[in-house]
Write a protein that holds these residues in place. Sequence first.
Motif, PDB file in Angstrom:
ATOM      1  N   ASN A  32      37.676  22.913  44.875  1.00 33.28           N
ATOM      2  CA  ASN A  32      37.044  22.777  46.365  1.00 33.28           C
ATOM      3  C   ASN A  32      37.043  24.077  47.068  1.00 33.28           C
ATOM      4  O   ASN A  32      36.325  24.336  48.034  1.00 33.28           O
ATOM      5  N   ASN A  33      38.253  24.759  46.897  1.00 35.24           N
ATOM      6  CA  ASN A  33      38.580  25.956  47.820  1.00 35.24           C
ATOM      7  C   ASN A  33      37.440  26.945  47.831  1.00 35.24           C
ATOM      8  O   ASN A  33      36.849  27.479  46.666  1.00 35.24           O
ATOM      9  N   LEU A  34      36.891  27.339  49.046  1.00 38.33           N
ATOM     10  CA  LEU A  34      35.807  28.176  49.068  1.00 38.33           C
ATOM     11  C   LEU A  34      35.940  29.556  48.704  1.00 38.33           C
ATOM     12  O   LEU A  34      35.003  30.205  47.779  1.00 38.33           O
ATOM     13  N   GLU A  35      37.061  30.041  48.935  1.00 40.22           N
ATOM     14  CA  GLU A  35      37.479  31.357  48.527  1.00 40.22           C
ATOM     15  C   GLU A  35      37.414  31.488  47.110  1.00 40.22           C
ATOM     16  O   GLU A  35      37.096  32.516  46.581  1.00 40.22           O
ATOM     17  N   LEU A  36      38.197  30.406  46.428  1.00 41.78           N
ATOM     18  CA  LEU A  36      38.183  30.327  44.778  1.00 41.78           C
ATOM     19  C   LEU A  36      36.887  30.229  44.215  1.00 41.78           C
ATOM     20  O   LEU A  36      36.528  31.079  43.235  1.00 41.78           O
ATOM     21  N   LYS A  37      35.866  29.574  45.018  1.00 46.07           N
ATOM     22  CA  LYS A  37      34.438  29.472  44.457  1.00 46.07           C
ATOM     23  C   LYS A  37      33.643  30.840  44.720  1.00 46.07           C
ATOM     24  O   LYS A  37      32.955  31.154  43.711  1.00 46.07           O
ATOM     25  N   PHE A  41      32.091  33.328  41.549  1.00 41.69           N
ATOM     26  CA  PHE A  41      30.824  33.873  41.416  1.00 41.69           C
ATOM     27  C   PHE A  41      30.955  35.169  41.054  1.00 41.69           C
ATOM     28  O   PHE A  41      30.045  35.853  40.455  1.00 41.69           O
ATOM     29  N   ASN A  42      31.820  35.972  41.674  1.00 43.38           N
ATOM     30  CA  ASN A  42      32.141  37.461  41.125  1.00 43.38           C
ATOM     31  C   ASN A  42      32.597  37.264  39.648  1.00 43.38           C
ATOM     32  O   ASN A  42      31.852  38.394  39.193  1.00 43.38           O
ATOM     33  N   GLU A  43      33.171  36.613  39.083  1.00 46.53           N
ATOM     34  CA  GLU A  43      33.237  36.412  37.660  1.00 46.53           C
ATOM     35  C   GLU A  43      31.980  36.419  36.929  1.00 46.53           C
ATOM     36  O   GLU A  43      31.764  37.057  35.891  1.00 46.53           O
ATOM     37  N   GLN A  44      31.183  35.472  37.291  1.00 45.29           N
ATOM     38  CA  GLN A  44      30.003  35.260  36.948  1.00 45.29           C
ATOM     39  C   GLN A  44      29.089  36.603  36.720  1.00 45.29           C
ATOM     40  O   GLN A  44      28.395  37.124  35.839  1.00 45.29           O
ATOM     41  N   GLU A  49      26.768  41.376  34.190  1.00 49.42           N
ATOM     42  CA  GLU A  49      27.026  42.965  33.821  1.00 49.42           C
ATOM     43  C   GLU A  49      27.439  43.192  32.463  1.00 49.42           C
ATOM     44  O   GLU A  49      26.504  44.158  31.936  1.00 49.42           O
ATOM     45  N   ALA A  50      28.211  42.617  31.830  1.00 44.29           N
ATOM     46  CA  ALA A  50      28.695  43.065  30.667  1.00 44.29           C
ATOM     47  C   ALA A  50      27.499  42.581  29.711  1.00 44.29           C
ATOM     48  O   ALA A  50      27.386  43.329  28.643  1.00 44.29           O
ATOM     49  N   ARG A 149      37.065  40.823  32.672  1.00 42.40           N
ATOM     50  CA  ARG A 149      38.369  40.320  32.471  1.00 42.40           C
ATOM     51  C   ARG A 149      39.220  40.610  33.785  1.00 42.40           C
ATOM     52  O   ARG A 149      39.815  39.699  34.213  1.00 42.40           O
ATOM     53  N   MET A 150      38.999  41.777  34.386  1.00 44.39           N
ATOM     54  CA  MET A 150      39.780  42.070  35.701  1.00 44.39           C
ATOM     55  C   MET A 150      39.434  41.268  36.781  1.00 44.39           C
ATOM     56  O   MET A 150      40.130  40.931  37.568  1.00 44.39           O
ATOM     57  N   SER A 151      38.161  40.752  36.899  1.00 48.57           N
ATOM     58  CA  SER A 151      37.728  39.867  37.946  1.00 48.57           C
ATOM     59  C   SER A 151      38.342  38.465  37.682  1.00 48.57           C
ATOM     60  O   SER A 151      38.751  37.807  38.560  1.00 48.57           O
ATOM     61  N   GLN A 152      38.693  38.048  36.456  1.00 50.44           N
ATOM     62  CA  GLN A 152      39.073  36.901  36.044  1.00 50.44           C
ATOM     63  C   GLN A 152      40.689  37.031  36.494  1.00 50.44           C
ATOM     64  O   GLN A 152      41.019  35.929  37.039  1.00 50.44           O
ATOM     65  N   TRP A 153      41.452  38.159  36.421  1.00 52.55           N
ATOM     66  CA  TRP A 153      42.724  38.485  36.796  1.00 52.55           C
ATOM     67  C   TRP A 153      42.692  38.260  38.315  1.00 52.55           C
ATOM     68  O   TRP A 153      43.441  37.645  39.189  1.00 52.55           O
ATOM     69  N   ASP A 154      41.788  38.674  38.939  1.00 52.51           N
ATOM     70  CA  ASP A 154      41.551  38.657  40.365  1.00 52.51           C
ATOM     71  C   ASP A 154      41.570  37.213  40.855  1.00 52.51           C
ATOM     72  O   ASP A 154      42.266  36.914  41.912  1.00 52.51           O
ATOM     73  N   THR A 155      40.765  36.374  40.034  1.00 57.74           N
ATOM     74  CA  THR A 155      40.628  34.903  40.602  1.00 57.74           C
ATOM     75  C   THR A 155      41.814  34.242  40.359  1.00 57.74           C
ATOM     76  O   THR A 155      42.287  33.644  41.107  1.00 57.74           O
TER      77      THR A 155
END
Length: 450
Positions: A32-37, A41-44, A49-50, A149-155
Amino acid sequence: MKKYLIFFLTWPLFAGLENLEIDQAISILKHNNLELKISHFNEQMKAYEAAAAKGQHYGKVDVAVTGMRSNDAGNVFGFKLQSREATFGDFGFAEFDMSGSTNPLPVAPQELNYPEARDHYQTKISYMLPLYTGGKLSEYGRITKALQRMSQWDTEKLMNEKIFQTKKAFYDITLVENYIVNLSKIIQNIQQLEAVVKSMGEEGYAQEIDLLEVQARLAEAESMHNQAKLNRDLAYQFLSFLLNEEVTSIKKVNEMAPLPTINTKALEENNIDIQKALLGLQISKMAVNVEKANYLPTIGAFGEYGSADNTLWNEFRDKEAYTVGVQLKWNIFNGGSDSANLQKAKVNHLKVQDQVALAKSGTALKVKKLETEILSKNADVESYTKQLRFAQKVYENYRARYKEGIVSISDVLIKQSKELEVLLKLLTIKNERNTKIFELNSVLNTGGNV
């Protein structure tokens, strides 16, 4: 009656989460957390881009349909050529004196110079394919994949931060609720003391100033009690914000969060900052390879197929045409820019190597510092717990001695004030200790384990 029935039917829709457990809260947080959502989206976007970078390997196909009308001599003649309809008559041969009696060379053919306007429709399919780019396309694909993968680490790092905050909210609420219970007992004790002073005043053994002093202390304790309840409400509001859902009550946890096990090898494998630094090192190496590719040639193939006529898609197969080809392009001089960019990429790679070493040593130092601070807080908690028990006993002793007329009411309230002071310090130390525990869990990347 109908109004009350509607209220009772809709009331559950507005009720918040009750008796919420910490594991349930973390599960809700992840969904539910909005920041995580937003981070997902950034991951997607990085994944797309990949995929876009990978698509560059397969070339590009374009379909173009062009419709034109012109009476320009060059255009009309070109239209006829593309439509495979040009004749000698288009050169004005019909206007020449074929008997040979006159010189035909000075004659300006009217048909060629002033043609009638003509429609022209051309359909063309073109395909361009990179055959060799010196490895540049491959490296771009790997870089975009690494950035994904970096965006996944950020999440995951954001997830740890939100779990940190959720755990802290649970422990804060537990601490402040226990603090409220202890304050309530202290208020009851002061109220009992107030009754004693009133009774003694009626018998002439206490003065009015004694009663006013006790009432002032009671007002102070009640103010602290109200402030504690406001802090509890604020903690519930923050927890509701984190979960993006109203929380009205929780299942209390132990006041003291458990100290996690520290494993140096696991730390380097799991710590997100270290993993991001290692991934950054790989990306910097790929960037060096991209710059090296500027010294190599690029080879591409292309092909075109189409048809043209003065009517759209008329006699398409009869008037079709194709073109295929290969191009090699090799930059042999650009003023030293490629060399400078390559050296810059190499220096950046060396810098990132040191950043990896710094991340490892810095993280190990941070873990050691947190561990030391937690152990120090543990000693403080033990000390203040003993001081609180002692302060409570001293207060009880002085209250009994006051009844016997051995000590003044000021002496009693001083001891009671010491109990309040130690209770507040104990709450603060436990809160600081728990915060350090959760911060350590975040560094160790223990996830939702409590």
